[in-house]
Design a protein around this motif. Structure first.
Motif, short mmCIF file in Angstrom:
data_model
loop_
_atom_site.label_atom_id
_atom_site.label_comp_id
_atom_site.label_asym_id
_atom_site.label_seq_id
_atom_site.Cartn_x
_atom_site.Cartn_y
_atom_site.Cartn_z
N ASP A 137 0.84 -1.20 0.00
CA ASP A 137 0.00 0.00 0.00
C ASP A 137 0.88 1.26 0.00
OD1 ASP A 137 -2.20 -1.63 0.10
OD2 ASP A 137 -2.75 -1.13 2.17
N GLY A 138 0.52 2.20 -0.85
CA GLY A 138 1.24 3.46 -0.90
C GLY A 138 2.45 3.48 -1.81
N GLU A 139 2.80 2.31 -2.37
CA GLU A 139 3.95 2.27 -3.27
C GLU A 139 3.51 2.62 -4.69
OE1 GLU A 139 6.45 2.05 -1.62
OE2 GLU A 139 6.37 0.50 -0.09
N PRO A 140 4.29 3.41 -5.41
CA PRO A 140 3.94 3.72 -6.80
C PRO A 140 4.19 2.50 -7.69
CG PRO A 140 6.07 4.67 -6.23
CD PRO A 140 5.51 4.08 -4.97
N THR A 141 3.51 2.45 -8.81
CA THR A 141 3.68 1.35 -9.76
C THR A 141 4.46 1.83 -10.97
OG1 THR A 141 1.55 1.84 -10.80
CG2 THR A 141 1.56 0.22 -9.02
N GLY A 142 5.21 0.89 -11.57
CA GLY A 142 5.90 1.16 -12.82
C GLY A 142 7.11 2.06 -12.72
N GLY A 143 7.65 2.27 -11.52
CA GLY A 143 8.77 3.19 -11.35
C GLY A 143 10.02 2.51 -10.83
N VAL A 144 10.83 3.29 -10.13
CA VAL A 144 12.08 2.81 -9.54
C VAL A 144 11.82 2.46 -8.08
CG1 VAL A 144 14.49 3.37 -9.03
CG2 VAL A 144 13.39 4.32 -11.08
N VAL A 145 12.25 1.28 -7.66
CA VAL A 145 12.11 0.86 -6.27
C VAL A 145 13.44 0.30 -5.79
CG1 VAL A 145 9.66 0.35 -6.57
CG2 VAL A 145 11.36 -1.49 -6.83
N ASP A 167 8.64 -11.83 -5.73
CA ASP A 167 7.76 -12.11 -6.86
C ASP A 167 6.43 -11.38 -6.71
OD1 ASP A 167 9.65 -13.72 -8.03
OD2 ASP A 167 8.79 -15.60 -7.28
N ALA A 168 5.92 -11.30 -5.48
CA ALA A 168 4.68 -10.55 -5.24
C ALA A 168 4.87 -9.07 -5.55
CB ALA A 168 4.22 -10.74 -3.79
N MET A 169 6.05 -8.54 -5.20
CA MET A 169 6.35 -7.15 -5.53
C MET A 169 6.34 -6.92 -7.03
SD MET A 169 9.93 -5.08 -5.16
CE MET A 169 10.57 -6.09 -6.50
N LEU A 170 6.98 -7.83 -7.78
CA LEU A 170 7.01 -7.69 -9.24
C LEU A 170 5.59 -7.68 -9.81
CD1 LEU A 170 9.93 -10.06 -10.33
CD2 LEU A 170 9.99 -7.58 -10.05
N GLU A 171 4.75 -8.55 -9.29
CA GLU A 171 3.39 -8.66 -9.80
C GLU A 171 2.57 -7.42 -9.45
OE1 GLU A 171 -0.57 -11.53 -9.33
OE2 GLU A 171 1.35 -12.12 -8.43
N ARG A 172 2.68 -6.96 -8.22
CA ARG A 172 1.83 -5.87 -7.76
C ARG A 172 2.30 -4.52 -8.30
NH1 ARG A 172 -0.64 -7.21 -2.70
NH2 ARG A 172 -0.99 -9.47 -2.70
N LEU A 173 3.61 -4.28 -8.28
CA LEU A 173 4.14 -2.94 -8.57
C LEU A 173 4.70 -2.80 -9.98
CD1 LEU A 173 5.96 -2.20 -5.18
CD2 LEU A 173 3.56 -1.78 -5.82
N GLN A 174 5.06 -3.91 -10.60
CA GLN A 174 5.63 -3.89 -11.95
C GLN A 174 6.71 -2.80 -12.09
OE1 GLN A 174 2.43 -3.71 -14.81
NE2 GLN A 174 1.40 -5.49 -13.95
N PRO A 175 7.73 -2.85 -11.25
CA PRO A 175 8.74 -1.78 -11.26
C PRO A 175 9.55 -1.76 -12.55
CG PRO A 175 9.45 -3.59 -9.87
CD PRO A 175 8.03 -3.89 -10.25
N LYS A 176 9.88 -0.55 -12.95
CA LYS A 176 10.72 -0.38 -14.14
C LYS A 176 12.17 -0.74 -13.85
CE LYS A 176 11.89 3.05 -17.68
NZ LYS A 176 11.66 4.45 -18.14
N THR A 177 12.64 -0.37 -12.66
CA THR A 177 14.01 -0.63 -12.24
C THR A 177 14.01 -0.99 -10.76
OG1 THR A 177 14.82 1.00 -13.84
CG2 THR A 177 16.35 0.30 -12.13
N ILE A 178 14.87 -1.93 -10.39
CA ILE A 178 14.97 -2.37 -9.00
C ILE A 178 16.40 -2.15 -8.52
CG2 ILE A 178 14.69 -4.31 -7.40
CD1 ILE A 178 12.95 -5.51 -9.87
#
Length: 204
Positions: A137-145, A167-178
């Motif tokens: 909750d509160g994390e942006p999607t598709g960005g840098v994490v 893996d849950a993070m990848l699915e929920r947030l779909q980050p561009k860069t980790i």
């Protein structure tokens, strides 16, 4: 009687929130020229903070002061090129209420810094599978994490729990860069940028 002028930093800001527990929503970023990162314990002594990123992959006692005195530390935080949100602990043996409180604190601090012009990169953390109900909750999607594997890879159970959360993070947030602090397990997917831990400096 409670002093209403100062209560859990709410006098400094109440931010747009999401989820069951009103977690402040972070804006995050999509692009950045990744600098060298240093830990908060070196923030005051670094001579060129404008060239650095700041992380909080440390024991909580080393950075609890930024929650206790957010305004006093704001000027120091603003000196850095970018800052990761503080990695307040989410240990599985913590009471769930404490875990949620630490997630809330991480996001309040991040929203406070964003409000004051700091480039903030969300640090993603989780506990057990039940924490997935609120830990994103509160994390942006598709960005840098950012994430850390420190302390999770020495035992099969803790490694499995880390990978399941990753893996849950990848699915929920779909980050561009980790941004990845610590050893990167071969099972971890995504566009990963490694941040060398402090101890690796001594190995070199």
């Amino acid at each position: 009687m409670q002093n209403k002028e100062r209560y859990e930093n709410l006098q400094y800001g109440i931010y747009r929130s999401v989820g069951t527990y009103d977690i402040p929503q972070l804006h995050g970023i999509n692009e950045i020229n990744f600098p060298k990162f240093i830990g908060f314990n070196f923030a005051r002594t670094d001579k060129h903070p404008e060239e650095k990123g700041l992380h909080f992959f440390l024991d909580d006692y080393q950075f609890n002061r930024i929650w206790n005195k957010p305004v006093q530390y704001l000027h120091l935080i603003q000196k850095f090129q970018c800052v990761l949100t503080p990695d307040f602990s989410l240990y599985t043996d913590f009471p769930v209420a404490m875990q949620i409180y630490n997630h809330y604190r991480k996001h309040w601090i991040g929203a406070f810094w964003e409000e004051h012009g700091v480039t903030v990169i969300p640090t993603i953390g989780w506990s057990d599978r039940q924490s997935f109900e609120w830990c994103f909750d509160g994390e942006p999607t598709g960005g840098v994490v950012a994430v850390s594997s420190i302390g999770t890879q020495n035992h099969s159970e803790t490694k499995a729990a880390f990978l399941y959360g990753y893996d849950a993070m990848l699915e929920r947030l779909q980050p561009k860069t980790i941004l990845f602090y610590g050893n990167v397990p071969k099972e971890c997917k995504g566009n990963i940028v490694h941040i060398p831990p402090f101890y690796e400096k001594f190995k070199r």
